[in-house]
Design a protein around this motif. Sequence first.
Motif: not given
Length: 1306
Positions: A46-66
């Motif tokens: 995979e190249s991203s994860i999904t995290v939910t913050v305050n009920g909203k889902s965010y897909s997070v990948g390589s734009e952030y450092s590991g």
Amino acid sequence: MRESLSCPVCSALHIPQKRNLKNGIFMGTCQSCGHFFKFRCSNGVESSITVTVNGKSYSVGSEYSGSSTLNSFLRDSRISMGTKYMCKEGGCGTCLVQAKLYEPITMERQTYAVNSCLVPLFSCDGWEITTIEGIDSTSDQSVPKRLAQYNGSQCGFCSPGQVMNIHALLDYHGGTVTKQMVEDASDSVICRCTGFRSILDAMKSFAEENSQHVSDIEDVHTKRCDRTGQICTGSCHKQSSQLALKDVQWFKPTTVEDLIKMIKDNKGKNYRLVFGNTGYGVYKELDPKNYDILIDLRGVTELYGIDFDPTIVLGSSLSLSQLYDVLNRGSNEPKFGYFKEMCKIISKVATASVRNLGTWAGNLMLKHKHPEFQSDIYTMLEVVRAQLNIVVNGETKVIPISEFLSQDMTDCVIVAMFLNSVPDNHHIRIYKVNKRTQSAHSDVNAGMNFGVDATQNFLIKSKPTIVFGGISKNFVHATKTEEYLVGKALGDQNTLKGALTMLSQELIPDDSDQNLTSADFRKNVAMALFYRFVLDVLGNRASSQFRSGSTPLTRPLSSGRQTYDTKPLEWPLTEPMTKVEAVNQASGRAVYINDIAGQPGECFAAFVLSTEASAKIQNIDPSEALAMPGVLKFIAAKDIPGINNVSPPPFPTEEVLVSDRVEYYSQPIGILVAESQNAVDSAVDKVKVTYTNIQPPILTMEDAIDKKSIFPKVADEIKVGDAEGAIAKSAVKVTGRIKCGTQYHMAMETQITICNPTEDGFDVYSSTQWVDRCQKSIAMVLGIPDSSISVSVRRLGGAYGSKISRNFIVAAGCALASNAIKRPVRLSLDFHVNMKMVGKRFPWMADYTIGLSSDGMLEGVKITYYTDCGINPIDNSLAGMVLGMDNGYYCPNWHLIPVALKTNTACNTSCRSPGSCPTIFIMESIMEHCAKMLDKDPTDFRRQNLYKKGQVTPAKMPLTYCNIRELTSQLLSSADYVTRQQQVSSYNQANRWKKKGLSVVPMKFGIDWTGGNYTALVAIHGYDGSVSISHGGIESGQGINTKVIQVCATTLGIPMDIIRVKPTDSLSTANSVTTGGSITSELCCKAVLQCCDALNKRIAPVKQKMAGKSWKDVIFQCFSENMDLSERYWEVPNSPNVFQYNSYGVTLTEVTLDVLTGQHIIDRVDMLFDCGESMNPEIDIGQCEGAFVMGLGYFLLEEIKYDQKTGQQLTDGTWEYKVPLAKDIPVDFRINLLKNAPNPVGILRAKACGEPPLCMSCSALFAIKHAVEAFRRDIGKDTYFALDAPATVEKVQQACMIDASQFVIQ
Ligand SMILES: Cc1cc2nc3c(=O)[nH]c(=O)nc-3n(C[C@H](O)[C@H](O)[C@H](O)COP(=O)(O)OP(=O)(O)OC[C@H]3O[C@@H](n4cnc5c(N)ncnc54)[C@H](O)[C@@H]3O)c2cc1C
Ligand code: FES
Ligand code: FES
């Protein structure tokens, strides 16, 4: 993106599951339309994860450092600016958020408060996060509102963390918590402002007493899998996967088998296992950025295993909170009563939020990698003789815990621990001795496990276990003592004697780490803990007076009481109300400087710091740093376009960047600017600096005196009468030396500045208490007019003096960077840099000779005051010191000699009550010493010498309104002093190893208005009559804006809710001085009062004409008549005396001391404080409590240590530097504002209160001293001793002079 498959018929997306993949080929039926299809895919990458913050889902990948943390994600993406950060190491709690995590007992997801600064972003796949923005803050039942209503938010920087901590606790327990649960969980978040009482009261208001249901062991493992009928493992649907990011690979195994395979595949590579990642809070080498591969254990459900039959098996991924919970449930089972001891020690590890994240296995591994680590968990498991299930080279192996440290753990995994039943005749105890009640690593921990036969004089039949942590990296068991004790009767005094001799021989503490407490202390405490255990085992067989040594102190639930006057007819003036900004602060809506969104193109700057304390700079080479990605510019002293000085004449020069010789370790040498915070942080250490002429640093006042490192006269001597002559003639002479140390301010918001270039200069947001001088500093270094710089400050996240002058270098540095690259720049000091680079409270030392009459009157006082300025005396308060150093005592003859010392430490600065706090402590120590020499009760002696009305102080101030005698009598009677004195005396006679102490400290604190020039601008808006105010003070928690609004509303006769206070800026309130000295609130109120009076006069004729009309109508009429509805007032106070008036107070403190360890509990504090006619009693009580608790930190806890060779500051983080937490405050905390006490010379009859109460915190130190004296009387060593501040656990224990010969049972 997760690799998903699209059905060729209906296009429904599918995530391939392991069970329908074969050799990378997906074969299955579409879950939507039923079509059978095949597809080739690469399994689980995979190249991203999904995290939910305050009920909203965010897909997070390589734009952030590991290696990004959840905190950086929430803030960088601006999803949650209410989530703050300070330490980034788990120690402050400002970053707390709520996370739903797998809970293996209920097998459901449960809510936990977690430190977002420690949580790696990429371990949050599938997590549901709630931040401060995601919770209710509007209803009266909401946690933010409750915190605000109870006045639990002053500067507000900690408030979102406090809220999230309790919100998560309530959520976890379905809203049903007890007060004890609330208090126990209160260790996660530091508050430097409030003194915690108000926060605790707010949070305890949610508690329903006795409603807690503690489920028992049968409740465990009730959930079964619907599919298999087996015990649910939590996530059977998940598969092992791999997350490929640009800098790091995250492996996410879901089975032990996959985990082992991943370890095998990556053997020899730079990988690490990670669960809570809290180890990084202790050892920075564990920073995920130091690894190429991270193997996340969270998904391996087998590691959460809990089994009770036939043996107890507890999985390695149980967090410390979960482990506590399981053990607590099991502790009533026969032969497992020792779980209670385990729970006690687990609850003392770290903070509640760290325990929610960190595992016992992670803790053990820290110990494995760093044998010197004072792991409480390792000691605990050694004591209970646990076994570990580990996987070595793919093979499962069970080892006794005693073999763990010698086991090669390379490529190994801890899977579980086994615990055994223990026969009833076994006594198991685990102890922890540390600097602070909560959240402090052990100085020494210990545990003992003895099987004894009580019927045979406590015969020890088999080898006992005696374990100590914190002695040295190789020391675990006291093996010789263990062997010696076999077959001996513990009830025999000779056994104890022999064991202590043996123990003394084998306990050899390592003394090489200067950060640790001394070897003497650790050995002494270790021996004492063994004695404690023996007393505990023997119970009634030990004689009654010694039994007090058998247990550690237990702290009851705390509470507070407050009394004050208010005049409802004058409301909102004198009305007790919380800060107007409190709800915004508590709900995360209040904006601090670092929350301000960056302008397009914003860059980030950081200081390059010196790595020598006294040396000439030979060369600076930034080339390696400049070659790093994103790095834009390096600025050295030679690049400064203006002058290298932030201190306009007549003040001594202060360089922004060292031009020639560094004078302390961590002094700024250069500034690096980069495109991102990460880039600048990674590059800053790559700037190479070489030095010549390196000299040994001067670090102590004694060394500075020896080496004559003294600044030329910075203040005059004071002579009143003839002190030397009077002393020579006196019947009793007392000579001594007393010292008090430094204090790091610990403002939760570190120093920060944002500079945005504009067409005519720069717009600046800076964490300054002094806008005018901040503007000047920037103009000086840039060589441009002051008018080119516009500085604005809405609020500070705590200041306490740290942002008066110590902000200038940061502001100037940021401006230099912004000017150099012509782009917006943010310079936010990293917490550790803030601690090392920025000066602190001045340490003081005094040599004194006192002359006394035979009946105990002060006749002559001669004191030489030394103050440690660091490298620059610029902020010293020696000149002001003499003004208040007499505290409340009259003496006709004084000779006071000030000496300013230079050491190789950062330039020290004002810190809440900079001059009065140390000089009052010095005077009070002198009073203690004199009382001892005269053999008088210290309270009687003090009262005898208190000022009488009309006497004149050495500062030539006639005490026209002095009420210190009356205050003292009133408090002693209302606090029942005489009865309590007798109770304390009886307690001390009955108990050898616990002693109580009482101490009374009266206080006179001069309020100096000189130079307190502040502007206020009040503007009434013509259309609707609402009012805007700008004043020259800076809101930093003290409630200045609220008081100003109260005054404005009262004077104009309008409701408070139409008045707003705007940020302080360098235009509307130009030339105002610093916020400090406790005077700003009242003088700004005066300036606003004057504006309102003038406006009232101006609108009076219209008002008269329009009698009966609303304020809005009247104002609109004035506006229509072209009336100027704005007024500005420039307050320049002019006091007839050196002080405008004195604040008076008196405090009685009672403590209980655990003599064996030096730990204490502050049982009760009664403070009576003369606040005049308080403008807002609730805010003023908050100031009293907050100041008092900050003082408790200063006098009892907070210690800065330097490497004596290099001058490097060793205490530069929350791991070693301990400010008070919620369980360090008085158990019974009573604040009384003197009633019916209008101040005839104050603003609106009030008195200041920001600093004075801090000066009475030394009563706690003296109460502890009295407890030590009581013990020393018992052992025949009742001689005078000086107890320097801070009176840490170590110092107090050592002052008791205990030795093993006193450890007897009869
Ligand atoms: C603010 C703070 C205060 C603290 N106070 C105390 C204290 O008072 N007393 C005390 O004893 N401790 C204290 N600690 C330490 C704390 O208990 C540990 O950080 C925590 O238990 C580590 O668990 P973790 O899951 O976060 O481990 P991680 O940080 O994820 O990992 C730590 C190490 O263990 C390894 N590891 C983790 N799990 C396994 C496994 N199953 N098998 C093999 N290797 C593994 C990792 O690879 C890593 O090397 C404190 C920590 C903090 C941050
Ligand atoms: S910033 Fe997370 S605990 Fe301090
Ligand atoms: S209100 Fe808690 S740190 Fe300021």
